[in-house]
Structures are given as structure tokens and as C-alpha cells.
Scaffold this active site. Structure first.
Site, PDB file in Angstrom:
ATOM      1  N   ASP A 204       0.850  -1.179   0.000  1.00 49.42           N
ATOM      2  CA  ASP A 204       0.000   0.000   0.000  1.00 49.42           C
ATOM      3  C   ASP A 204       0.890   1.234   0.000  1.00 49.42           C
ATOM      4  O   ASP A 204       2.124   1.109  -0.047  1.00 49.42           O
ATOM      5  CB  ASP A 204      -0.937   0.000   1.224  1.00 49.42           C
ATOM      6  CG  ASP A 204      -0.174   0.159   2.539  1.00 49.42           C
ATOM      7  OD1 ASP A 204       1.071   0.284   2.519  1.00 49.42           O
ATOM      8  OD2 ASP A 204      -0.827   0.169   3.597  1.00 49.42           O
ATOM      9  N   ASP A 206       1.395   4.820   2.253  1.00 49.43           N
ATOM     10  CA  ASP A 206       1.001   5.434   3.527  1.00 49.43           C
ATOM     11  C   ASP A 206       1.455   6.895   3.572  1.00 49.43           C
ATOM     12  O   ASP A 206       2.595   7.203   3.215  1.00 49.43           O
ATOM     13  CB  ASP A 206       1.658   4.685   4.695  1.00 49.43           C
ATOM     14  CG  ASP A 206       1.479   3.175   4.605  1.00 49.43           C
ATOM     15  OD1 ASP A 206       0.371   2.701   4.858  1.00 49.43           O
ATOM     16  OD2 ASP A 206       2.451   2.471   4.260  1.00 49.43           O
ATOM     17  N   ASP A 302      -3.305   4.501   2.712  1.00 53.85           N
ATOM     18  CA  ASP A 302      -3.666   4.877   4.083  1.00 53.85           C
ATOM     19  C   ASP A 302      -3.244   6.314   4.342  1.00 53.85           C
ATOM     20  O   ASP A 302      -2.107   6.692   4.069  1.00 53.85           O
ATOM     21  CB  ASP A 302      -2.951   3.971   5.104  1.00 53.85           C
ATOM     22  CG  ASP A 302      -3.666   2.640   5.296  1.00 53.85           C
ATOM     23  OD1 ASP A 302      -4.736   2.443   4.688  1.00 53.85           O
ATOM     24  OD2 ASP A 302      -3.146   1.803   6.048  1.00 53.85           O
TER      25      ASP A 302
HETATM   26  P1  DGT Z   1       4.174  -2.560   2.980  1.00 50.51           P
HETATM   27  O1  DGT Z   1       3.076  -1.563   2.917  1.00 50.51           O
HETATM   28  O2  DGT Z   1       3.681  -3.956   3.146  1.00 50.51           O
HETATM   29  O3  DGT Z   1       5.119  -2.436   1.848  1.00 50.51           O
HETATM   30  O4  DGT Z   1       5.056  -2.296   4.282  1.00 50.51           O
HETATM   31  P2  DGT Z   1       4.885  -1.163   5.371  1.00 50.51           P
HETATM   32  O5  DGT Z   1       6.076  -1.191   6.238  1.00 50.51           O
HETATM   33  O6  DGT Z   1       4.537   0.148   4.734  1.00 50.51           O
HETATM   34  O7  DGT Z   1       3.691  -1.694   6.254  1.00 50.51           O
HETATM   35  P3  DGT Z   1       2.224  -1.074   6.500  1.00 50.51           P
HETATM   36  O8  DGT Z   1       1.788  -0.271   5.328  1.00 50.51           O
HETATM   37  O9  DGT Z   1       1.345  -2.211   6.905  1.00 50.51           O
HETATM   38  O10 DGT Z   1       2.379  -0.151   7.760  1.00 50.51           O
HETATM   39  C1  DGT Z   1       3.274   0.938   7.782  1.00 50.51           C
HETATM   40  C2  DGT Z   1       3.722   1.179   9.158  1.00 50.51           C
HETATM   41  O11 DGT Z   1       2.684   1.790   9.883  1.00 50.51           O
HETATM   42  C3  DGT Z   1       4.043  -0.108   9.879  1.00 50.51           C
HETATM   43  O12 DGT Z   1       5.409  -0.283   9.958  1.00 50.51           O
HETATM   44  C4  DGT Z   1       3.501   0.064  11.251  1.00 50.51           C
HETATM   45  C5  DGT Z   1       2.576   1.215  11.142  1.00 50.51           C
HETATM   46  N1  DGT Z   1       1.175   0.823  11.346  1.00 50.51           N
HETATM   47  C6  DGT Z   1       0.351   0.127  10.548  1.00 50.51           C
HETATM   48  N2  DGT Z   1      -0.873   0.033  11.085  1.00 50.51           N
HETATM   49  C7  DGT Z   1      -0.811   0.682  12.260  1.00 50.51           C
HETATM   50  C8  DGT Z   1      -1.739   0.957  13.304  1.00 50.51           C
HETATM   51  O13 DGT Z   1      -2.910   0.568  13.271  1.00 50.51           O
HETATM   52  N3  DGT Z   1      -1.268   1.690  14.361  1.00 50.51           N
HETATM   53  C9  DGT Z   1       0.009   2.150  14.404  1.00 50.51           C
HETATM   54  N4  DGT Z   1       0.437   2.861  15.439  1.00 50.51           N
HETATM   55  N5  DGT Z   1       0.898   1.909  13.456  1.00 50.51           N
HETATM   56  C10 DGT Z   1       0.487   1.187  12.409  1.00 50.51           C
HETATM   57 MG    MG Z   2       2.757   0.391   3.630  1.00 55.76          MG
END
Ligand code: DGT
Ligand code: MG
Length: 378
Positions: A204, A206, A302
Site C-alpha cells: 500500500d 502510507d 492509508d
Molecule cells: P508494505 O506496505 O507492506 O510495503 O510495508 P509497510 O512497512 O509500509 O507496512 P504497512 O503499510 O502495513 O504499515 C506501515 C507502518 O505503519 C508499519 O510499519 C507500522 C505502522 N502501522 C500500521 N498500522 C498501524 C496501526 O494501526 N497503528 C500504528 N500505530 N501503526 C500502524
Molecule cells: Mg505500507
């Protein structure tokens, strides 16, 4: 350092937030195997086991050389009996029987497919599997009531499960910038999540949004969403209100574990020409539909809005990786008697909130060396 037998022995601190984890990984065979077992545990409501595998994989990610011999792992933290058995299996036999049988298992395959539907978590997928639903066709044929998110997830399944490129993230970024500038001039948009850590693809995109004047960000999210909707950029959106201040049922009460920012989970409609406008020349994703080319794709996005006073904590808390975040909070609690969230840092000994206007200050409060986003890929 080298031991007497001339085998490379590595030294690694035990918390991921003490380590510099770049995207360069010399042990992908091992870390992919452990990550798959972590994923299977998480999908099976075995969070503890999931974290153990994630921690083990994260240790292998920082090793400067490929592991070739079990003796190299002596003294490394976070490598439990189970993880060591998996590693040994791979080093000796080229593959882990547990990983291979997990990959092949009908249950794991069904959990993966069903949780690939946006809006479907492990609990729902498990219930469906127990009702005999193992794939998308069976889900469509069943008379399961799907919520709005799940209907959008099913409709855009292929797009949402195709990785988002950096070029696509940048194109979305330009749209979000335009929306924010239109509804609140001076508000700032920051790319967070995996793309801020330098990842080339993501599941996604963010974004964190704030305004330099405290309070100006109040009520901002609905305005951004309305603008995006009016321009036809949204296939789906759900905005979660600030649950601390505006609870529907009963008096407002703090829920310490939950995020209290305004947050929007959305599915964007990204047109191919938006991507070109953002500087990408070729379109590699145009699927045939209704006999013609679909000139757009669905992308999960997001959005989070934070007041400027909490911006540094939100930035740190939403940049990830998930394990890095978890380890920061564990370090704060266990090593410093502090509580870290994406809103604040509280010192339980001094009974005081520790202010910060930058991520560097937060690391300093925590007694940690500063780790830049590109080295938080634990
Ligand atoms: P991706 O999108 O799979 O390539 O990898 P990321 O690291 O962007 O993971 P993602 O999009 O699920 O979440 C981004 C960061 O945001 C993750 O490292 C932790 C944080 N995060 C996600 N959901 C929540 C939440 O509900 N509350 C808080 N405090 N942080 C969150
Ligand atoms: Mg992400």
C-alpha cells in the site's frame, strides 16, 4: 571477528532498534523461510510464535555474509530452538521440510488467498475455511454477507494484490498533495511506511498529514476525502474518527493501545496517465477487461492526520518496519521504563511526558543511536 576454526562469527545486539537493517540481505533464503513461518503463525492466531520467527529473521538480515555453517550462529540473540532447526534443515538439505509442507498445506493457501481480500483478517478467513470456503470462487458462490471493505477488496482483488511501485506511490503522492493544498494551504504531506524506508515496492502507500499550526489539522480528513471523492480518485474509503474525543457510545475515555489519529483506509483509482504525469513513461499494468484495456489500477492508500505536537511520534510510529516499531516499544518498556506510542513518550519513573519535535530527539530520549528510515528494515 574470527574464531580459531577460521569460521566467521557475528556479533549482533538483541533489539532490532539497536541495529542498522538496510534492504541489502545476504540471507534471503533463510529469512524468506522464517518469514513464511511467521506469517503462518500470525494467520493462525499464534502471535507469540510469529514474533519469535520475525525476530530470528531480523537477526539474519543484518549479517554481513551468507550463513553457511551453524557454528557461525553461536552467541547470536533471538535464535530459538525452532528457528535454529529450520536454519539447520536448510543449510544441510537445501530446504526446510516444515516450510515446504506449510507452503503446500491447503489451510495456509486458503488463509493467504482469503486474507488477500482487503477487509478480511485471519479470524474471518478461519471462520470461512471452517465453513468450507477455500478460494475466491467459493467465497463468491457462498451467501456470506460481505461488508463494504470486503466487497471492494473482492472487486479489486488482482490490483490490490499486485505490488505498488515507487513510481505509482509518487503519482499517488502528487494527488494527495493536490488534495491537501486545495483544502488546507500550508498543510504538509509526508510519505511514510515502507516507501519512506526506501523499499521499491509496497502493498500500500502510507501518508502522514499535519499542519505547522497546532489545531489547524482538526477536521482535515473529511475535507481531503471529499476533495478526492469529488475528483473521482476513490474507489473505497473509510475514515476512522478520533475515537478519544468523539466516541459515539458513552463518555470519552482514553484507549491507550489504540491509535487516536484521524485515519482513512482507502482504495485509490490510479489512472495510467496520472502515473505518466508523475514522471513514469511506460505503463506496465493495463489488464484486459470488457474486451478493452483498463486504463487504471486500484491501489491501497492509508492516510493519517496528526497534530504538529505529535508529528515526530507519528512519523516514527508509522515508518516501520512493524518489527522495528515493536522492538522500539519493547526497548522503551523493558530497558527504560518508558511507554512509547505514535502519540507520545512517557517516562514512568519521572512520571512525565518527554517532548520531541524530531525522530532524532526520540531516539535520544530512549538512549538509542539514531537509526535513519533506510536502516529500519528489520
Ligand atoms: P508494505 O506496505 O507492506 O510495503 O510495508 P509497510 O512497512 O509500509 O507496512 P504497512 O503499510 O502495513 O504499515 C506501515 C507502518 O505503519 C508499519 O510499519 C507500522 C505502522 N502501522 C500500521 N498500522 C498501524 C496501526 O494501526 N497503528 C500504528 N500505530 N501503526 C500502524
Ligand atoms: Mg505500507
Amino acid at each position: 571477528p574470527t574464531n580459531e576454526a577460521e569460521v566467521e562469527v557475528f556479533s549482533v545486539p538483541s533489539y532490532a532498534c539497536q541495529r542498522r537493517t538496510t534492504l541489502e540481505n545476504r540471507n534471503t533464503v533463510l529469512t524468506d523461510a522464517l518469514s513464511l513461518l511467521a506469517e503462518n503463525a500470525e494467520l493462525s492466531a499464534e502471535e507469540g510464535r510469529g514474533v519469535a520467527f520475525r525476530r530470528a529473521a531480523a537477526v539474519l538480515k543484518v549479517l554481513p555474509e551468507p550463513v553457511t555453517d551453524m557454528t557461525q550462529l553461536k552467541g547470536l540473540p533471538c535464535l530459538g530452538e525452532h528457528s535454529l532447526r529450520v536454519i539447520k534443515d536448510i543449510l544441510e538439505n537445501g530446504a526446510s521440510s516444515e516450510v515446504e509442507s506449510t507452503k503446500q498445506s491447503e489451510r495456509f493457501k486458503a488463509l493467504k488467498v482469503l486474507t488477500g481480500v482487503f477487509g478480511v483478517g485471519a479470524k474471518t478467513a478461519d471462520r470461512w475455511i471452517r465453513e468450507g470456503i477455500h478460494d475466491l470462487q467459493q467465497l463468491k458462490d457462498s451467501r456470506q454477507t460481505l461488508n463494504r471493505a470486503q466487497r471492494a477488496g473482492l472487486e479489486h482483488y488482482d490490483d490490490i494484490n499486485q505490488p505498488v511501485s515507487k513510481a505509482e506511490a509518487d503519482a499517488i503522492g502528487e494527488i494527495v498533495e493536490e488534495a491537501v493544498a486545495s483544502v488546507l494551504p500550508g498543510a504538509q504531506v509526508t510519505l511514510i511506511g515502507g516507501f519512506r524506508r526506501g523499499k521499491l515496492t509496497g502493498h500500500d502507500v502510507d501518508f502522514l498529514i499535519t499542519h505547522p499550526e497546532e489545531g489547524r489539522e482538526v477536521g482535515l480528513m473529511p475535507k481531503i476525502v471529499s476533495w478526492l471523492e469529488s475528483q473521482g480518485f476513490l474507489l473505497y474509503q473509510k475514515t476512522i474518527r478520533n475515537s478519544y474525543l468523539e466516541s459515539d457510545d458513552g463518555p470519552a475515555r482514553p484507549c491507550s493501545n489504540m491509535d487516536r489519529f484521524e485515519r482513512c483506509f482507502s482504495v485509490f483509482k490510479l489512472a495510467e496517465d496520472e502515473k505518466r504525469r508523475a514522471g513514469q513513461t511506460q505503463s506496465h499494468h493495463a489488464s484486459a477487461e470488457d474486451g478493452g484495456l483498463k486504463p487504471w489500477r486500484a491501489v491501497r492508500v492509508d492516510l493519517v492526520v496528526s497534530p504538529i505536537s505529535q508529528f515526530a511520534f507519528a512519523l516514527l510510529g508509522w515508518t516501520g518496519s512493524k518489527l522495528f516499531e515493536r522492538e522500539l516499544r519493547r526497548w522503551a518498556g523493558h530497558e527504560k521504563t518508558m511507554s512509547l506510542s505514535s502519540h507520545a513518550l512517557y517516562d514512568n519513573t519521572q512520571r512525565t511526558y518527554l517532548r520531541a519535535t524530531s525522530e532524532e530527539e526520540i531516539f535520544a530520549h530512549l538512549g538509542l543511536d539514531y537509526i535513519p528510515p533506510s536502516e529500519r528494515n528489520a
